[in-house]
Motif scaffolding. Structure first.
Motif, PDB file in Angstrom:
ATOM      1  N   LEU A   1     -24.551  10.985 -40.434  1.00  0.00           N
ATOM      2  CA  LEU A   1     -23.576  10.170 -41.159  1.00  0.00           C
ATOM      3  C   LEU A   1     -24.150   8.793 -41.466  1.00  0.00           C
ATOM      4  CD1 LEU A   1     -20.227  11.049 -39.338  1.00  0.00           C
ATOM      5  CD2 LEU A   1     -21.028  11.861 -41.569  1.00  0.00           C
ATOM      6  N   SER A   2     -24.903   8.250 -40.519  1.00  0.00           N
ATOM      7  CA  SER A   2     -25.531   6.949 -40.724  1.00  0.00           C
ATOM      8  C   SER A   2     -26.555   7.013 -41.864  1.00  0.00           C
ATOM      9  CB  SER A   2     -26.203   6.480 -39.430  1.00  0.00           C
ATOM     10  OG  SER A   2     -26.611   5.144 -39.531  1.00  0.00           O
ATOM     11  N   ALA A   3     -27.362   8.076 -41.893  1.00  0.00           N
ATOM     12  CA  ALA A   3     -28.351   8.248 -42.965  1.00  0.00           C
ATOM     13  C   ALA A   3     -27.661   8.414 -44.314  1.00  0.00           C
ATOM     14  CB  ALA A   3     -29.248   9.442 -42.668  1.00  0.00           C
ATOM     15  N   LEU A   4     -26.563   9.168 -44.357  1.00  0.00           N
ATOM     16  CA  LEU A   4     -25.799   9.339 -45.595  1.00  0.00           C
ATOM     17  C   LEU A   4     -25.281   8.002 -46.087  1.00  0.00           C
ATOM     18  CD1 LEU A   4     -24.477  11.399 -47.616  1.00  0.00           C
ATOM     19  CD2 LEU A   4     -22.493  11.369 -46.084  1.00  0.00           C
ATOM     20  N   HIS A   5     -24.763   7.204 -45.183  1.00  0.00           N
ATOM     21  CA  HIS A   5     -24.227   5.878 -45.510  1.00  0.00           C
ATOM     22  C   HIS A   5     -25.309   4.991 -46.147  1.00  0.00           C
ATOM     23  CE1 HIS A   5     -21.698   2.286 -44.963  1.00  0.00           C
ATOM     24  NE2 HIS A   5     -22.788   1.680 -44.517  1.00  0.00           N
ATOM     25  N   VAL A   6     -26.526   5.076 -45.622  1.00  0.00           N
ATOM     26  CA  VAL A   6     -27.631   4.240 -46.106  1.00  0.00           C
ATOM     27  C   VAL A   6     -28.205   4.777 -47.422  1.00  0.00           C
ATOM     28  CG1 VAL A   6     -29.990   3.484 -45.578  1.00  0.00           C
ATOM     29  CG2 VAL A   6     -28.236   3.400 -43.811  1.00  0.00           C
ATOM     30  N   MET A   7     -28.349   6.091 -47.518  1.00  0.00           N
ATOM     31  CA  MET A   7     -29.065   6.686 -48.651  1.00  0.00           C
ATOM     32  C   MET A   7     -28.228   6.824 -49.922  1.00  0.00           C
ATOM     33  SD  MET A   7     -31.544   9.478 -46.749  1.00  0.00           S
ATOM     34  CE  MET A   7     -30.384  10.762 -46.992  1.00  0.00           C
ATOM     35  N   ARG A   8     -26.940   6.978 -49.805  1.00  0.00           N
ATOM     36  CA  ARG A   8     -26.102   7.167 -50.991  1.00  0.00           C
ATOM     37  C   ARG A   8     -25.367   5.875 -51.309  1.00  0.00           C
ATOM     38  NH1 ARG A   8     -23.998  12.288 -52.857  1.00  0.00           N
ATOM     39  NH2 ARG A   8     -22.969  10.943 -54.336  1.00  0.00           N
ATOM     40  N   GLY A   9     -25.684   5.293 -52.454  1.00  0.00           N
ATOM     41  CA  GLY A   9     -25.060   4.028 -52.845  1.00  0.00           C
ATOM     42  C   GLY A   9     -23.578   4.129 -53.113  1.00  0.00           C
ATOM     43  N   ASN A  10     -23.098   5.328 -53.483  1.00  0.00           N
ATOM     44  CA  ASN A  10     -21.674   5.467 -53.790  1.00  0.00           C
ATOM     45  C   ASN A  10     -20.897   6.200 -52.691  1.00  0.00           C
ATOM     46  OD1 ASN A  10     -22.775   8.012 -54.264  1.00  0.00           O
ATOM     47  ND2 ASN A  10     -21.358   8.456 -55.930  1.00  0.00           N
ATOM     48  N   VAL A  11     -21.499   6.302 -51.484  1.00  0.00           N
ATOM     49  CA  VAL A  11     -20.805   6.917 -50.346  1.00  0.00           C
ATOM     50  C   VAL A  11     -20.826   5.926 -49.185  1.00  0.00           C
ATOM     51  CG1 VAL A  11     -20.779   8.811 -48.674  1.00  0.00           C
ATOM     52  CG2 VAL A  11     -21.473   9.262 -51.040  1.00  0.00           C
ATOM     53  N   GLU A  12     -19.647   5.610 -48.702  1.00  0.00           N
ATOM     54  CA  GLU A  12     -19.496   4.721 -47.558  1.00  0.00           C
ATOM     55  C   GLU A  12     -18.959   5.532 -46.383  1.00  0.00           C
ATOM     56  OE1 GLU A  12     -19.976   1.259 -47.331  1.00  0.00           O
ATOM     57  OE2 GLU A  12     -20.899   1.424 -49.311  1.00  0.00           O
ATOM     58  N   VAL A  13     -19.364   5.189 -45.189  1.00  0.00           N
ATOM     59  CA  VAL A  13     -18.858   5.835 -43.981  1.00  0.00           C
ATOM     60  C   VAL A  13     -18.207   4.769 -43.115  1.00  0.00           C
ATOM     61  CG1 VAL A  13     -19.472   7.161 -41.904  1.00  0.00           C
ATOM     62  CG2 VAL A  13     -20.698   7.578 -44.054  1.00  0.00           C
ATOM     63  N   VAL A  14     -17.105   5.111 -42.485  1.00  0.00           N
ATOM     64  CA  VAL A  14     -16.489   4.251 -41.479  1.00  0.00           C
ATOM     65  C   VAL A  14     -16.145   5.128 -40.286  1.00  0.00           C
ATOM     66  CG1 VAL A  14     -14.146   4.462 -42.464  1.00  0.00           C
ATOM     67  CG2 VAL A  14     -14.712   2.518 -40.984  1.00  0.00           C
ATOM     68  N   GLY A  15     -16.493   4.657 -39.091  1.00  0.00           N
ATOM     69  CA  GLY A  15     -16.207   5.382 -37.860  1.00  0.00           C
ATOM     70  C   GLY A  15     -14.992   4.796 -37.173  1.00  0.00           C
ATOM     71  N   LEU A  16     -14.025   5.654 -36.855  1.00  0.00           N
ATOM     72  CA  LEU A  16     -12.813   5.230 -36.160  1.00  0.00           C
ATOM     73  C   LEU A  16     -12.836   5.811 -34.756  1.00  0.00           C
ATOM     74  CD1 LEU A  16     -10.182   5.797 -39.011  1.00  0.00           C
ATOM     75  CD2 LEU A  16     -11.600   3.785 -38.553  1.00  0.00           C
ATOM     76  N   ALA A  17     -13.159   4.983 -33.779  1.00  0.00           N
ATOM     77  CA  ALA A  17     -13.251   5.416 -32.386  1.00  0.00           C
ATOM     78  C   ALA A  17     -11.853   5.662 -31.849  1.00  0.00           C
ATOM     79  CB  ALA A  17     -13.990   4.382 -31.553  1.00  0.00           C
ATOM     80  N   TYR A  18     -11.550   6.919 -31.581  1.00  0.00           N
ATOM     81  CA  TYR A  18     -10.230   7.333 -31.131  1.00  0.00           C
ATOM     82  C   TYR A  18     -10.246   7.474 -29.609  1.00  0.00           C
ATOM     83  CZ  TYR A  18      -5.753   9.800 -31.353  1.00  0.00           C
ATOM     84  OH  TYR A  18      -4.443  10.153 -31.210  1.00  0.00           O
ATOM     85  N   GLU A  19     -10.252   6.323 -28.940  1.00  0.00           N
ATOM     86  CA  GLU A  19     -10.299   6.317 -27.481  1.00  0.00           C
ATOM     87  C   GLU A  19      -9.919   4.943 -26.955  1.00  0.00           C
ATOM     88  OE1 GLU A  19     -14.346   6.361 -25.683  1.00  0.00           O
ATOM     89  OE2 GLU A  19     -15.015   6.366 -27.757  1.00  0.00           O
ATOM     90  N   ASP A  20      -9.627   4.899 -25.671  1.00  0.00           N
ATOM     91  CA  ASP A  20      -9.288   3.647 -24.996  1.00  0.00           C
ATOM     92  C   ASP A  20     -10.589   3.054 -24.458  1.00  0.00           C
ATOM     93  OD1 ASP A  20      -7.919   1.588 -23.819  1.00  0.00           O
ATOM     94  OD2 ASP A  20      -7.241   2.759 -22.099  1.00  0.00           O
ATOM     95  N   ILE A  21     -11.159   2.102 -25.182  1.00  0.00           N
ATOM     96  CA  ILE A  21     -12.430   1.486 -24.807  1.00  0.00           C
ATOM     97  C   ILE A  21     -12.398   0.021 -25.229  1.00  0.00           C
ATOM     98  CG2 ILE A  21     -13.562   2.198 -26.967  1.00  0.00           C
ATOM     99  CD1 ILE A  21     -16.169   2.570 -25.354  1.00  0.00           C
ATOM    100  N   GLU A  22     -12.989  -0.816 -24.424  1.00  0.00           N
ATOM    101  CA  GLU A  22     -13.060  -2.245 -24.744  1.00  0.00           C
ATOM    102  C   GLU A  22     -14.145  -2.494 -25.787  1.00  0.00           C
ATOM    103  OE1 GLU A  22     -10.951  -4.564 -23.599  1.00  0.00           O
ATOM    104  OE2 GLU A  22      -9.915  -2.984 -22.490  1.00  0.00           O
ATOM    105  N   VAL A  23     -13.991  -3.543 -26.579  1.00  0.00           N
ATOM    106  CA  VAL A  23     -14.955  -3.869 -27.629  1.00  0.00           C
ATOM    107  C   VAL A  23     -16.354  -4.062 -27.046  1.00  0.00           C
ATOM    108  CG1 VAL A  23     -15.590  -5.586 -29.384  1.00  0.00           C
ATOM    109  CG2 VAL A  23     -13.216  -4.842 -29.178  1.00  0.00           C
TER     110      VAL A  23
END
Length: 190
Positions: free
Chosen positions: A97-119
């Motif tokens: 997903l990280s490589a896709l985010h970098v290589m494709r100019g018209n594709v953005e990725v955002v990760g939503l951490a679905y858990e109880d964790i401190e920043v």
């Protein structure tokens, strides 16, 4: 003597398999997707959102101190990936997903951490598992209302340039599957 040992050996094998099966959580399954997702902890604790909005809204603080807004990415394909640090399939898909985010100019990725964790804990985790896309930590008791509560992780949505959901994936996803979904939804291949 051999005939007496065979039933005992079969019984021992059955017990060993049963013990293994009891320790491995059953993967969540979707009718049209591979059954490879892992159920999030405490899933029943929050109000469950049954359906994702046709054109979901999302605005969240990211772990790097910025704000991520889905509306700011209109005109691009956006991959919204629900994941968690404890989810092995999630960790396996992160580099692609990280490589896709970098290589494709018209594709953005955002990760939503679905858990109880401190920043701070998430920032430490991301030093060990770096990604090029923004990460936000969700409140599992108050997840985004425009997205269905994940039935398992990873759960990924492909949002079209018009802001509408083009495809939903339950279980790990790779760049090729995302590219195929973009083409199927009328987008251009890479």
């Amino acid at each position: 003597m051999t005939s007496k040992l065979l039933p005992l050996a079969l019984l021992a094998l059955a017990l060993a398999l049963a013990a293994c099966k009891a320790q491995v959580p059953a993967p969540a399954a979707a009718p049209t997707e591979p059954p490879a997702a892992t159920a999030p902890p405490g899933e029943g604790a929050q109000a469950v959102v049954q359906q994702t909005a046709e054109q979901p809204q999302l605005q969240l603080p990211t772990v790097d101190g910025k704000t991520y807004s889905l509306a700011d990415h209109r005109g691009q394909w956006v991959v919204v990936n629900f994941w968690a640090t404890w989810c092995a399939p999630c960790l396996q898909e992160m580099p692609e997903l990280s490589a896709l985010h970098v290589m494709r100019g018209n594709v953005e990725v955002v990760g939503l951490a679905y858990e109880d964790i401190e920043v701070a804990d998430m920032q430490a985790f991301l030093k060990e598992h770096p990604v090029a896309y923004p990460i936000a930590i969700l409140d599992t008791y108050n997840p985004p209302k425009d997205f269905a509560t994940p039935r398992g992780l990873p759960m990924t949505y492909l949002i079209a340039p018009d802001g509408k959901v083009a495809k939903q994936f339950l279980g790990p996803v790779n760049a090729q599957e995302i590219e195929q979904a973009i083409v199927a939804a009328g987008g251009k291949a890479a």
